[in-house]
Write a protein that holds these residues in place. Structure first.
Motif, PDB file in Angstrom:
ATOM      1  N   LEU A 176     -34.969 -45.286 -91.512  1.00  0.00           N
ATOM      2  CA  LEU A 176     -35.522 -46.917 -92.315  1.00  0.00           C
ATOM      3  C   LEU A 176     -36.325 -46.839 -93.417  1.00  0.00           C
ATOM      4  CD1 LEU A 176     -35.123 -49.699 -91.183  1.00  0.00           C
ATOM      5  CD2 LEU A 176     -37.263 -49.557 -90.174  1.00  0.00           C
ATOM      6  N   ALA A 177     -36.927 -45.389 -93.567  1.00  0.00           N
ATOM      7  CA  ALA A 177     -37.916 -45.312 -94.848  1.00  0.00           C
ATOM      8  C   ALA A 177     -37.053 -45.113 -96.080  1.00  0.00           C
ATOM      9  CB  ALA A 177     -38.556 -43.937 -94.599  1.00  0.00           C
ATOM     10  N   TYR A 178     -35.668 -45.102 -96.085  1.00  0.00           N
ATOM     11  CA  TYR A 178     -34.705 -44.746 -97.172  1.00  0.00           C
ATOM     12  C   TYR A 178     -33.975 -45.685 -97.671  1.00  0.00           C
ATOM     13  CZ  TYR A 178     -37.235 -40.418 -95.856  1.00  0.00           C
ATOM     14  OH  TYR A 178     -38.295 -39.540 -95.434  1.00  0.00           O
ATOM     15  N   SER A 179     -33.457 -45.794 -98.712  1.00  0.00           N
ATOM     16  CA  SER A 179     -32.395 -46.907 -99.202  1.00  0.00           C
ATOM     17  C   SER A 179     -30.864 -46.329 -98.788  1.00  0.00           C
ATOM     18  CB  SER A 179     -32.289 -46.976-100.788  1.00  0.00           C
ATOM     19  OG  SER A 179     -33.836 -47.441-101.030  1.00  0.00           O
TER      20      SER A 179
ATOM     21  N   VAL B 294     -31.660 -47.670 -79.893  1.00  0.00           N
ATOM     22  CA  VAL B 294     -33.201 -47.410 -79.849  1.00  0.00           C
ATOM     23  C   VAL B 294     -33.542 -46.460 -80.953  1.00  0.00           C
ATOM     24  CG1 VAL B 294     -35.138 -46.704 -78.657  1.00  0.00           C
ATOM     25  CG2 VAL B 294     -33.291 -47.874 -77.206  1.00  0.00           C
ATOM     26  N   ASP B 295     -34.197 -46.749 -81.901  1.00  0.00           N
ATOM     27  CA  ASP B 295     -34.813 -45.867 -82.839  1.00  0.00           C
ATOM     28  C   ASP B 295     -36.266 -45.404 -82.790  1.00  0.00           C
ATOM     29  OD1 ASP B 295     -35.297 -44.426 -85.309  1.00  0.00           O
ATOM     30  OD2 ASP B 295     -34.661 -45.875 -86.770  1.00  0.00           O
ATOM     31  N   LYS B 296     -36.761 -44.453 -82.151  1.00  0.00           N
ATOM     32  CA  LYS B 296     -38.049 -44.036 -82.210  1.00  0.00           C
ATOM     33  C   LYS B 296     -38.350 -43.028 -83.097  1.00  0.00           C
ATOM     34  CE  LYS B 296     -39.360 -40.004 -80.248  1.00  0.00           C
ATOM     35  NZ  LYS B 296     -40.745 -39.234 -80.830  1.00  0.00           N
ATOM     36  N   THR B 297     -39.117 -43.567 -84.160  1.00  0.00           N
ATOM     37  CA  THR B 297     -39.401 -42.622 -85.323  1.00  0.00           C
ATOM     38  C   THR B 297     -40.758 -42.919 -85.663  1.00  0.00           C
ATOM     39  OG1 THR B 297     -37.069 -42.560 -86.108  1.00  0.00           O
ATOM     40  CG2 THR B 297     -38.985 -41.864 -87.707  1.00  0.00           C
ATOM     41  N   PRO B 298     -41.778 -41.955 -85.302  1.00  0.00           N
ATOM     42  CA  PRO B 298     -43.247 -42.194 -85.542  1.00  0.00           C
ATOM     43  C   PRO B 298     -43.596 -42.374 -86.967  1.00  0.00           C
ATOM     44  CG  PRO B 298     -42.987 -40.251 -83.943  1.00  0.00           C
ATOM     45  CD  PRO B 298     -41.750 -40.624 -84.497  1.00  0.00           C
ATOM     46  N   THR B 299     -42.852 -41.902 -87.861  1.00  0.00           N
ATOM     47  CA  THR B 299     -43.482 -42.289 -89.345  1.00  0.00           C
ATOM     48  C   THR B 299     -42.992 -43.584 -89.718  1.00  0.00           C
ATOM     49  OG1 THR B 299     -41.437 -41.067 -89.848  1.00  0.00           O
ATOM     50  CG2 THR B 299     -43.076 -39.677 -89.959  1.00  0.00           C
ATOM     51  N   TYR B 300     -42.489 -44.382 -89.227  1.00  0.00           N
ATOM     52  CA  TYR B 300     -42.244 -45.962 -89.789  1.00  0.00           C
ATOM     53  C   TYR B 300     -43.637 -46.374 -89.671  1.00  0.00           C
ATOM     54  CZ  TYR B 300     -37.089 -45.124 -88.628  1.00  0.00           C
ATOM     55  OH  TYR B 300     -35.917 -44.732 -88.594  1.00  0.00           O
ATOM     56  N   LEU B 301     -44.369 -46.374 -88.882  1.00  0.00           N
ATOM     57  CA  LEU B 301     -45.679 -46.789 -88.929  1.00  0.00           C
ATOM     58  C   LEU B 301     -46.699 -46.607 -90.100  1.00  0.00           C
ATOM     59  CD1 LEU B 301     -46.873 -47.651 -85.386  1.00  0.00           C
ATOM     60  CD2 LEU B 301     -46.168 -49.137 -86.740  1.00  0.00           C
ATOM     61  N   LEU B 302     -46.288 -45.562 -90.738  1.00  0.00           N
ATOM     62  CA  LEU B 302     -47.109 -45.221 -91.989  1.00  0.00           C
ATOM     63  C   LEU B 302     -47.250 -46.112 -92.778  1.00  0.00           C
ATOM     64  CD1 LEU B 302     -46.391 -41.356 -92.217  1.00  0.00           C
ATOM     65  CD2 LEU B 302     -48.552 -42.434 -91.055  1.00  0.00           C
ATOM     66  N   ASP B 303     -46.167 -46.933 -93.191  1.00  0.00           N
ATOM     67  CA  ASP B 303     -46.081 -47.794 -94.458  1.00  0.00           C
ATOM     68  C   ASP B 303     -45.467 -49.297 -93.883  1.00  0.00           C
ATOM     69  OD1 ASP B 303     -45.238 -48.941 -96.510  1.00  0.00           O
ATOM     70  OD2 ASP B 303     -44.465 -47.106 -97.556  1.00  0.00           O
ATOM     71  N   LYS B 304     -46.270 -50.306 -94.256  1.00  0.00           N
ATOM     72  CA  LYS B 304     -45.774 -51.440 -94.027  1.00  0.00           C
ATOM     73  C   LYS B 304     -44.449 -52.002 -94.478  1.00  0.00           C
ATOM     74  CE  LYS B 304     -48.617 -54.226 -96.971  1.00  0.00           C
ATOM     75  NZ  LYS B 304     -48.082 -53.807 -98.213  1.00  0.00           N
ATOM     76  N   ASP B 305     -44.090 -51.278 -95.838  1.00  0.00           N
ATOM     77  CA  ASP B 305     -42.632 -51.739 -96.334  1.00  0.00           C
ATOM     78  C   ASP B 305     -41.821 -51.278 -95.567  1.00  0.00           C
ATOM     79  OD1 ASP B 305     -44.382 -52.656 -98.429  1.00  0.00           O
ATOM     80  OD2 ASP B 305     -43.917 -51.187 -99.713  1.00  0.00           O
ATOM     81  N   ILE B 306     -41.900 -49.966 -94.952  1.00  0.00           N
ATOM     82  CA  ILE B 306     -40.888 -49.538 -93.871  1.00  0.00           C
ATOM     83  C   ILE B 306     -40.530 -50.526 -93.033  1.00  0.00           C
ATOM     84  CG2 ILE B 306     -39.978 -47.653 -92.482  1.00  0.00           C
ATOM     85  CD1 ILE B 306     -41.769 -45.997 -93.904  1.00  0.00           C
ATOM     86  N   LEU B 307     -41.688 -51.064 -92.417  1.00  0.00           N
ATOM     87  CA  LEU B 307     -41.491 -52.291 -91.136  1.00  0.00           C
ATOM     88  C   LEU B 307     -40.711 -53.217 -91.659  1.00  0.00           C
ATOM     89  CD1 LEU B 307     -45.074 -51.634 -89.612  1.00  0.00           C
ATOM     90  CD2 LEU B 307     -42.717 -50.678 -88.818  1.00  0.00           C
TER      91      LEU B 307
ATOM     92  N   ALA C  37     -37.069 -53.298 -91.399  1.00  0.00           N
ATOM     93  CA  ALA C  37     -36.316 -53.815 -90.292  1.00  0.00           C
ATOM     94  C   ALA C  37     -36.003 -55.047 -90.063  1.00  0.00           C
ATOM     95  CB  ALA C  37     -37.592 -53.166 -89.258  1.00  0.00           C
ATOM     96  N   GLU C  38     -36.908 -56.086 -90.635  1.00  0.00           N
ATOM     97  CA  GLU C  38     -36.465 -57.559 -90.539  1.00  0.00           C
ATOM     98  C   GLU C  38     -35.640 -57.817 -91.561  1.00  0.00           C
ATOM     99  OE1 GLU C  38     -38.091 -60.368 -88.457  1.00  0.00           O
ATOM    100  OE2 GLU C  38     -37.838 -58.140 -87.519  1.00  0.00           O
ATOM    101  N   MET C  39     -35.483 -56.954 -92.795  1.00  0.00           N
ATOM    102  CA  MET C  39     -34.479 -57.352 -93.632  1.00  0.00           C
ATOM    103  C   MET C  39     -33.003 -57.053 -93.227  1.00  0.00           C
ATOM    104  SD  MET C  39     -36.000 -56.228 -97.241  1.00  0.00           S
ATOM    105  CE  MET C  39     -37.905 -56.162 -97.277  1.00  0.00           C
TER     106      MET C  39
END
Ligand code: A3P
Length: 436
Positions: free
Chosen positions: A185-188, A255-268, A271-273
């Protein structure tokens, strides 16, 4: 059939060489029989775990390593290569000595319990602001007008919250597909992801998608790697790659469990987009349980930028916990209640059945008893990594446990008192309902 000393030596040396190469370190002296694992090679507790798991894999046998590694409740500090060889050779040739039911006793601390820290060392608002400044913002994404993907489940937690255990438990439910950490999710696109993760510290994070492809398409590791390389070469949008994972699922939820997603609100927000009605599991653990686990895992080894900061490992762990949960709570404000659930690690290990039934009700699926038996079956749960279990992205300690360990919830109390936490951390812990 007996196993020779030479064979044991070659395999054990192979494991040590791989580990040292992975750390990118050079030893002052070549490894010999009298080389000491702690003093000469710099082993930490997590390295003992990886070492033991990798040797057991090479010989495809459980050897009961805890009897060698932990004596009088502590990791043996002066263990030499020759004593490891003696032990492995003896166990391989005398399998009746291995007691698979022996409990894995967590080592008790050799150090005194820490009950106070200097004011200057304590995490406060100023240190927290400086820590947040270390986290690099994401590069912006091009506008995307393609339709949203079907629903997905995100497990959001800071590292060391018991997320691997939770993922493997979810993977026991036939209505879910829960591969190892996906780091998408953190990448384009897949090219950007590859460029960011293909380095000595992070390349194991590329493995989760490959393991998932092996499972979905019935591919061998090499073929799945080639497939991933093609997606990277054509810079496939990450959203499209998610779709490739979702399409063959026939209604099962990814199910995607990736702990680094919480490091950045833009990543989160991505998920909604990208997904229609995504569901979120916010996994929480007491700050000191997470901090202790983070320290023992030597996670900072994987983060050179953070390693160079002026903070010590405990401060980094505390602020990673605080930052991740702050982002989670801010993001939760924007999500309807029926798509968000909070779950505690402590409840998962102490009342696994209740915790899993509650999650199933939230996800709208039937409970399945395999969920509370995470060590039962490896393939469906994808706990075996692409090449080896010791390379599975996620928590290596999962393999040292033999069942769900309720004692792990309060182990931190042997090491720390809550008085060492900074005020912002205690505030957050209180918001999450922990007693501080
Ligand atoms: P400790 O280091 O405190 O033991 P994550 O997967 O999010 O990185 O979390 C790792 C934590 O989950 C580790 O905590 C690990 O021991 C714990 N864990 C893994 N498997 C477990 C099990 N079967 N029972 C209890 N805790 C488990």
């Amino acid at each position: 059939m007996s196993v020779s000393r030479a064979e044991v030596e070659s395999e054990v040396r192979g494991v040590l060489d791989d580990m040292i190469e992975e750390w990118g370190e050079e030893l002052d002296e070549p490894i010999g029989m009298e080389t000491k694992l702690v003093e000469d090679v710099g082993f930490a507790s997590i390295d003992f775990v990886q070492f033991a798991v990798a040797i057991e894999e090479r010989f495809n046998a459980k050897l009961g390593f805890q009897q060698l590694l932990i004596q009088d409740g502590q990791y043996v500090q002066d263990l030499s290569v020759s004593s490891v060889l003696d032990f492995v050779e003896d166990r391989l040739n005398n399998p009746s000595k291995v007691n698979p039911d022996a409990p894995v006793e967590a080592p008790v601390p050799g150090e005194a319990r820490l009950t106070q820290v200097d004011e200057a060392e304590r995490v406060d608002a100023e240190k927290f602001a400086a820590f947040r400044g270390l986290i690099r913002p994401r590069s912006p994404r091009a506008a995307d007008t393609t339709p949203k993907n079907p629903p997905v489940v995100f497990v959001l937690s800071p590292p060391r919250s018991g997320s691997t255990l939770m993922r493997v438990m979810l993977a026991g439910n036939p209505s879910l597909f829960a591969p190892p950490e996906l780091h998408l999710l953190a990448y384009s696109d897949m090219a950007e992801r590859h460029a960011a993760l293909q380095n000595e510290h992070n390349n194991h994070l590329l493995e989760g998608t490959i393991r998932a492809m092996m499972q979905l398409k019935g591919l061998e590791g090499e073929a799945a790697r080639e497939f991933a390389a093609r997606c990277e070469a054509e810079a496939m949008p990450v959203k499209h790659f998610y779709k490739l994972l979702q399409e063959p699922l026939n209604g099962r939820l990814l199910v995607d469990k990736t702990p680094t997603y919480l490091l950045d609100k833009d990543i989160l927000e991505r998920a909604e987009m990208d997904f229609d009605n995504a569901l979120y599991i916010h996994l929480q653990r007491h700050p000191l349980g997470t901090i202790r686990s983070y320290e023992e895992s030597k996670l900072t080894r994987l983060m050179p930028l953070i390693q160079q900061s002026a903070f010590n490992t405990r401060q980094l762990a505390e602020m990673t916990w605080l930052h991740s949960h702050s982002n989670a709570l801010a993001f939760a404000e924007t999500i309807p209640d029926e798509r968000w659930i909070s779950v505690r690690y402590e409840d998962i290990v102490q009342q696994p059945d209740v915790a899993m039934r509650r999650l199933c009700a939230f996800l709208g699926i039937d409970f399945h008893p395999d969920m509370t038996n995470p060590y039962a079956e490896k393939e469906q749960r994808m706990t075996d990594g692409v090449d080896t279990a010791s390379k599975m992205s996620g928590d290596i300690k999962f393999h040292l446990h033999q069942g769900i360990d309720p004692g792990a919830a309060s182990r931190w109390e042997q090491f720390y008192s809550v008085d060492i936490l900074g005020e912002p951390t205690r505030d957050m812990a209180r918001q999450l309902g922990y007693d501080t």
